[in-house]
Design a protein around this motif. Sequence first.
Motif, PDB file in Angstrom:
ATOM      1  N   SER A   1       2.109  12.674 -13.946  1.00 51.50           N
ATOM      2  CA  SER A   1       2.677  13.938 -13.655  1.00 51.50           C
ATOM      3  C   SER A   1       2.092  14.943 -14.597  1.00 51.50           C
ATOM      4  O   SER A   1       1.943  16.173 -13.803  1.00 51.50           O
ATOM      5  CB  SER A   1       4.191  14.147 -13.671  1.00 51.50           C
ATOM      6  N   HIS A   2       1.564  14.881 -15.285  1.00 50.44           N
ATOM      7  CA  HIS A   2       0.903  15.795 -16.376  1.00 50.44           C
ATOM      8  C   HIS A   2      -0.677  15.429 -16.651  1.00 50.44           C
ATOM      9  O   HIS A   2      -1.401  16.274 -17.100  1.00 50.44           O
ATOM     10  CB  HIS A   2       1.617  15.860 -17.685  1.00 50.44           C
ATOM     11  N   LEU A   3      -1.106  14.324 -16.609  1.00 50.35           N
ATOM     12  CA  LEU A   3      -2.233  13.737 -17.282  1.00 50.35           C
ATOM     13  C   LEU A   3      -2.721  12.580 -16.455  1.00 50.35           C
ATOM     14  O   LEU A   3      -2.205  11.532 -16.250  1.00 50.35           O
ATOM     15  CB  LEU A   3      -2.374  13.539 -18.688  1.00 50.35           C
ATOM     16  N   PHE A   4      -4.319  12.063 -16.112  1.00 50.75           N
ATOM     17  CA  PHE A   4      -4.843  11.079 -15.815  1.00 50.75           C
ATOM     18  C   PHE A   4      -5.745  11.034 -16.746  1.00 50.75           C
ATOM     19  O   PHE A   4      -6.392  11.951 -17.467  1.00 50.75           O
ATOM     20  CB  PHE A   4      -5.070  11.410 -14.420  1.00 50.75           C
ATOM     21  N   TYR A   5      -6.066   9.670 -16.985  1.00 56.09           N
ATOM     22  CA  TYR A   5      -7.430   9.439 -17.670  1.00 56.09           C
ATOM     23  C   TYR A   5      -8.504   8.965 -16.670  1.00 56.09           C
ATOM     24  O   TYR A   5      -8.031   8.035 -16.022  1.00 56.09           O
ATOM     25  CB  TYR A   5      -7.356   8.445 -18.723  1.00 56.09           C
ATOM     26  N   PHE A   6      -9.660   8.760 -16.923  1.00 57.27           N
ATOM     27  CA  PHE A   6     -10.954   8.145 -16.166  1.00 57.27           C
ATOM     28  C   PHE A   6     -12.167   7.694 -16.994  1.00 57.27           C
ATOM     29  O   PHE A   6     -12.198   8.287 -18.174  1.00 57.27           O
ATOM     30  CB  PHE A   6     -11.302   8.978 -14.871  1.00 57.27           C
ATOM     31  N   LYS A   7     -12.687   6.865 -16.544  1.00 61.30           N
ATOM     32  CA  LYS A   7     -13.935   6.372 -17.294  1.00 61.30           C
ATOM     33  C   LYS A   7     -15.067   6.318 -16.232  1.00 61.30           C
ATOM     34  O   LYS A   7     -14.825   6.189 -15.094  1.00 61.30           O
ATOM     35  CB  LYS A   7     -13.733   5.037 -17.902  1.00 61.30           C
TER      36      LYS A   7
ATOM     37  N   LEU B   1       5.979  15.700   2.012  1.00 59.35           N
ATOM     38  CA  LEU B   1       6.951  15.530   0.946  1.00 59.35           C
ATOM     39  C   LEU B   1       6.153  15.248  -0.075  1.00 59.35           C
ATOM     40  O   LEU B   1       5.263  14.557  -0.130  1.00 59.35           O
ATOM     41  CB  LEU B   1       7.622  14.216   1.429  1.00 59.35           C
ATOM     42  N   TYR B   2       6.697  15.551  -1.602  1.00 56.21           N
ATOM     43  CA  TYR B   2       6.339  15.327  -2.891  1.00 56.21           C
ATOM     44  C   TYR B   2       7.377  14.689  -3.654  1.00 56.21           C
ATOM     45  O   TYR B   2       8.354  15.201  -3.550  1.00 56.21           O
ATOM     46  CB  TYR B   2       5.828  16.474  -3.257  1.00 56.21           C
ATOM     47  N   LYS B   3       6.684  14.434  -4.977  1.00 52.19           N
ATOM     48  CA  LYS B   3       7.712  13.545  -5.755  1.00 52.19           C
ATOM     49  C   LYS B   3       6.895  14.127  -7.239  1.00 52.19           C
ATOM     50  O   LYS B   3       5.945  14.154  -7.253  1.00 52.19           O
ATOM     51  CB  LYS B   3       7.523  11.974  -5.752  1.00 52.19           C
ATOM     52  N   PHE B   4       7.871  14.620  -8.026  1.00 53.63           N
ATOM     53  CA  PHE B   4       7.651  15.016  -9.430  1.00 53.63           C
ATOM     54  C   PHE B   4       8.566  14.065 -10.190  1.00 53.63           C
ATOM     55  O   PHE B   4       9.917  13.999 -10.095  1.00 53.63           O
ATOM     56  CB  PHE B   4       7.897  16.472  -9.744  1.00 53.63           C
ATOM     57  N   THR B   5       7.909  13.403 -11.288  1.00 50.87           N
ATOM     58  CA  THR B   5       8.696  12.789 -12.395  1.00 50.87           C
ATOM     59  C   THR B   5       8.617  13.405 -13.841  1.00 50.87           C
ATOM     60  O   THR B   5       7.696  13.610 -14.373  1.00 50.87           O
ATOM     61  CB  THR B   5       8.384  11.321 -12.522  1.00 50.87           C
TER      62      THR B   5
ATOM     63  N   HIS C   1      12.149  14.018  -8.879  1.00 49.66           N
ATOM     64  CA  HIS C   1      12.695  15.149  -8.439  1.00 49.66           C
ATOM     65  C   HIS C   1      11.640  15.178  -6.956  1.00 49.66           C
ATOM     66  O   HIS C   1      10.524  14.870  -7.024  1.00 49.66           O
ATOM     67  CB  HIS C   1      12.292  16.464  -9.002  1.00 49.66           C
ATOM     68  N   PHE C   2      12.244  15.586  -5.795  1.00 47.27           N
ATOM     69  CA  PHE C   2      11.593  15.493  -4.507  1.00 47.27           C
ATOM     70  C   PHE C   2      11.508  16.985  -3.939  1.00 47.27           C
ATOM     71  O   PHE C   2      12.575  17.795  -4.217  1.00 47.27           O
ATOM     72  CB  PHE C   2      12.372  14.547  -3.405  1.00 47.27           C
ATOM     73  N   LEU C   3      10.412  17.159  -3.300  1.00 47.83           N
ATOM     74  CA  LEU C   3      10.204  18.614  -2.789  1.00 47.83           C
ATOM     75  C   LEU C   3       9.516  18.554  -1.323  1.00 47.83           C
ATOM     76  O   LEU C   3       8.893  17.448  -1.134  1.00 47.83           O
ATOM     77  CB  LEU C   3       9.546  19.536  -3.724  1.00 47.83           C
ATOM     78  N   PHE C   4       9.762  19.478  -0.665  1.00 48.18           N
ATOM     79  CA  PHE C   4       9.004  19.475   0.670  1.00 48.18           C
ATOM     80  C   PHE C   4       8.337  20.936   0.955  1.00 48.18           C
ATOM     81  O   PHE C   4       8.640  21.701   0.239  1.00 48.18           O
ATOM     82  CB  PHE C   4       9.859  19.124   1.725  1.00 48.18           C
TER      83      PHE C   4
END
Length: 381
Positions: A53-59, A111-115, A122-125
């Motif tokens: 929800s706040h950060l991804f990593y990639f290579k 529809l969206y979800k936030f953790t 938490h759900f949002l539309f």
Amino acid sequence: MKMNINIAIAVSTLLLTASLPAQAQSRKPSYYVTWQGDTVQAAILRASDKKNSHLFYFKGDRQGDVRQELRPENVKVVVYGNERFVSDSLPTAASGKQVFLKHLIESEVSLYKFTDEAGKAHFLFQKKGGELQPMQLRTYSGALKVALTGCPSFNFNDPDFIKQYSYSVRGLSRFFIAYNTCATPDVPVVEHRNKTQLYFTKGVTAGVASSAVDLDVLVAKPGNYGTYINPTIGVFGEFHVGRHLSSVLELQYHRYEGELLTQDAFYPDEIRIAMKYVRVPLLFKYTTTGKGKFFLNAGPHANYRLAQSGNRKYSSLAFNYLPDINKMAVGWSGGAGLALSPFANKSELKLEGRYNHTTLYTGVNACGTLISSQLLASISF
């Protein structure tokens, strides 16, 4: 002896080659889209919804590429397989801080979800072109009733109607699929959800085993024949069912050497035994997500003895001594460990501690135990 070795070689070859055709499936297509609209292919490292929800990593794809960060302030969209995350501001956040929202349903009404940091979902539309609207567990049916009036067959006044659609990923996804299909049948409905992925990996393992044998009077002079520490090597194939579950079939080579020293009223009695055997565990495994993935496994195993030798010295007498133990034995294994991904590709380095309990038989009767503890390091590819 030669036939037994050939059998072991054949089984190990089968384990290695069986996983080759499906290996390419283990890598999910992944990319991100910048705020400037550029699409960049990248090996996204998927973690939990809370962390992502706040950060991804990639290579990158080149050997030696370092892990890099993707933050919602810099990236508009992140795609991992069929999952999609979009950068936006939560309507309840006074600071307007950007987060990654998991895009569950994409259509006229999405529809969206936030953790959050506590792991709470938490759900949002959002109507197309409109603003994000949050939903709460106790009041979500009322919020949907007020905002979504495009489908007359949706009777929000019926208490049983909303019970069909629980406040969960599955329940709300079903609701928004049904609503969009009813209200705007000409607009496609896309569910961004990874289907359960089935794929194989293979690998090699090596480590050290501490083994002890106890025999009873049915086959030998009863007693504990001591602990023997020896290196062990093997190969394995792993069948994955989604991100967490898998089954592992291994082939390991082991040795054991032990002795029993006793003294009767007249002379010392010295018995030495040695065995070479292969162990084939079938382990059922659960793996967590994250930078370092912890795993637990357990399951049955079979031992097949390749060779046996032994001798006994009593007074001035010396002769061969071979306990009448079946070549085949069965038992159970269980272990725990940590899987790391230090390489640019999808290879994993795994460190594991494992306990094995084997029951030895003569005919149909149990006649002893072989217990071993292992420290293993393996690499899968």
